[in-house]
Structures are given as C-alpha cells and as structure tokens.
Design an enzyme around this catalytic site. Sequence first.
Site, mmCIF file in Angstrom:
data_model
loop_
_atom_site.group_PDB
_atom_site.id
_atom_site.type_symbol
_atom_site.label_atom_id
_atom_site.label_comp_id
_atom_site.label_asym_id
_atom_site.label_seq_id
_atom_site.Cartn_x
_atom_site.Cartn_y
_atom_site.Cartn_z
ATOM 1 N N ASP A 152 42.782 25.213 36.684
ATOM 2 C CA ASP A 152 43.280 25.231 35.651
ATOM 3 C C ASP A 152 44.632 26.670 35.605
ATOM 4 O O ASP A 152 44.300 26.932 36.607
ATOM 5 C CB ASP A 152 41.825 26.135 35.344
ATOM 6 C CG ASP A 152 40.411 25.262 35.161
ATOM 7 O OD1 ASP A 152 40.814 24.306 34.689
ATOM 8 O OD2 ASP A 152 39.572 26.039 35.338
ATOM 9 N N TYR B 108 37.849 28.963 48.805
ATOM 10 C CA TYR B 108 38.475 30.125 47.445
ATOM 11 C C TYR B 108 37.982 31.208 47.855
ATOM 12 O O TYR B 108 37.493 31.661 48.781
ATOM 13 C CB TYR B 108 37.997 29.337 46.286
ATOM 14 C CG TYR B 108 38.369 27.738 45.467
ATOM 15 C CD1 TYR B 108 39.698 28.258 44.486
ATOM 16 C CD2 TYR B 108 38.163 26.696 45.774
ATOM 17 C CE1 TYR B 108 40.098 26.292 44.140
ATOM 18 C CE2 TYR B 108 38.496 25.813 44.971
ATOM 19 C CZ TYR B 108 39.378 25.926 44.073
ATOM 20 O OH TYR B 108 40.113 24.679 43.721
#
EC number: 5.4.99.12
Length: 244
Positions: A52, A110
């Site tokens: 995003d 992540y």
Amino acid sequence: MRNIKLIIEFDGTNFCGWQRQVKDRTVQGCLENAILKITGEKSLTNGSSRTDGGVHAKAMVANFITNSSIPGEKFREALNTKLPDDISIIKSEEVDMEFHARYSSKGKMYSYTIVNRYEKLAFGKQYLHHVRKELNVEDMKKACEYFLGKHDFKAFMSPGSSAKTTVRTITDFYIEENKNVIRIFISADGFLYNMVRIIVGTLINVGTGKTKLQDVNNIINDGIRKNAGMCVPPNGLVLEKVFY
C-alpha cells in the site's frame, strides 16, 4: 524471450503503493516506465507483494519478460539511471521462464517499527509509528507466541480482500527492543490484506493493557474483526525479504 528478476528497494512515502494506476504515482508504474526507456518494450512486471501507499521495501522482488539482449546482471545499473531517487534496483539476474515473483514465493518477512515515547517526534515519522502511551513490551513478546503456526486470521483482515482462504501460517514472530525503539518482525507463508498492520495494532493493545494477554487466543479463534486491534499506519511497515 528472457525472464529478468529484480530485487528492489524503495521508500514508499511518496508512492500510492506498488500497483500501477492511471493517474497516481506507483512503484510498478515507475519501474515499467524505466524498462520502456532502456528496452523500447512495454513490459508488464510481476511484483511479489502489492504494498500500500506509505509502505517501504528493502527487498521487493519483481520479474518481467523481455526480448532485450542486455545481460541480466546489467539491468540493475541500466534501470537505476532511469528510476527516481526513491527506488533502487539492488540486484538483477536472468532466471528460468517459469519463475514468477508472486506465485513462486514461499513466504515473506515484514518488519514494523514503533517509537514509544511521550514527547512528539520532530523527524523520521515517515518510517515509524509513534505511540505515546507506555507499552509493556514483555507482554507484547508473549502475545507473539499465540500467533505462531497455522490459524484462520480472518479477524486480522481489512474488508476488500479477494483471498480465497483466510488461513495462513506464521513461521516466525519476534520483537527487538532498543531503548524506546520497538521493531516487530513477522514471517509467514502469506499475508491477508492489512494483516500485519492489524496484528501490530493488536500487540499495541496488549502493550497498553487495553487487551489482556490471555484474550489474544480468543481474538484469533473467534475471527471477529472488531475484537482485534486497529490497522496501524503504513509508514512503519517494511517488506524485509521474500522467500523462494
């Protein structure tokens, strides 16, 4: 026909995410424009993740098909001359035609960075999330253990996902603390839409005491989105590694 694999680093601050859009600035759009400039071809790139806007990457993986005679390892230097300063090709190489950056992936890692202090931040906000209320990091570390393994993570997915199943396997989940900087690392075979950011929001709730440590397992098992934490801002999130 040749298949070129790229490892890409980017600062997501000024991008509207990875995926190309007609009007907005995206990483994929800039990359495909650079490929066009050096090969003369309109190539379609495959990305390992659809990050995003505001999300960063140290090792995004992409691939594209080309008829260009440029050696695989030379695409790194050639593309970097055409890319903006907030995108860098770390490595390029020719790979088998069967390789696909997304579908060949076996998992991803992540990280999410939090600064925990009462005082406001004067700089660095584009790379971290500022939490003013004191966090109990030891409880947050204990909460990580509940997420390990194979679970239905429906409670940790934002609306709008096209995922066929909400079951994922988290293989590693840990926290590193250095004074007031908290870095959360999570690896899984795949992630749902906003899954990492909602899990981090849940950990923050545990750290502040809003969510009891013993309730974390129930939140996972019940699968009710409103019982999990907020979806924290994208700026603290970094794609660290993609596994193949």
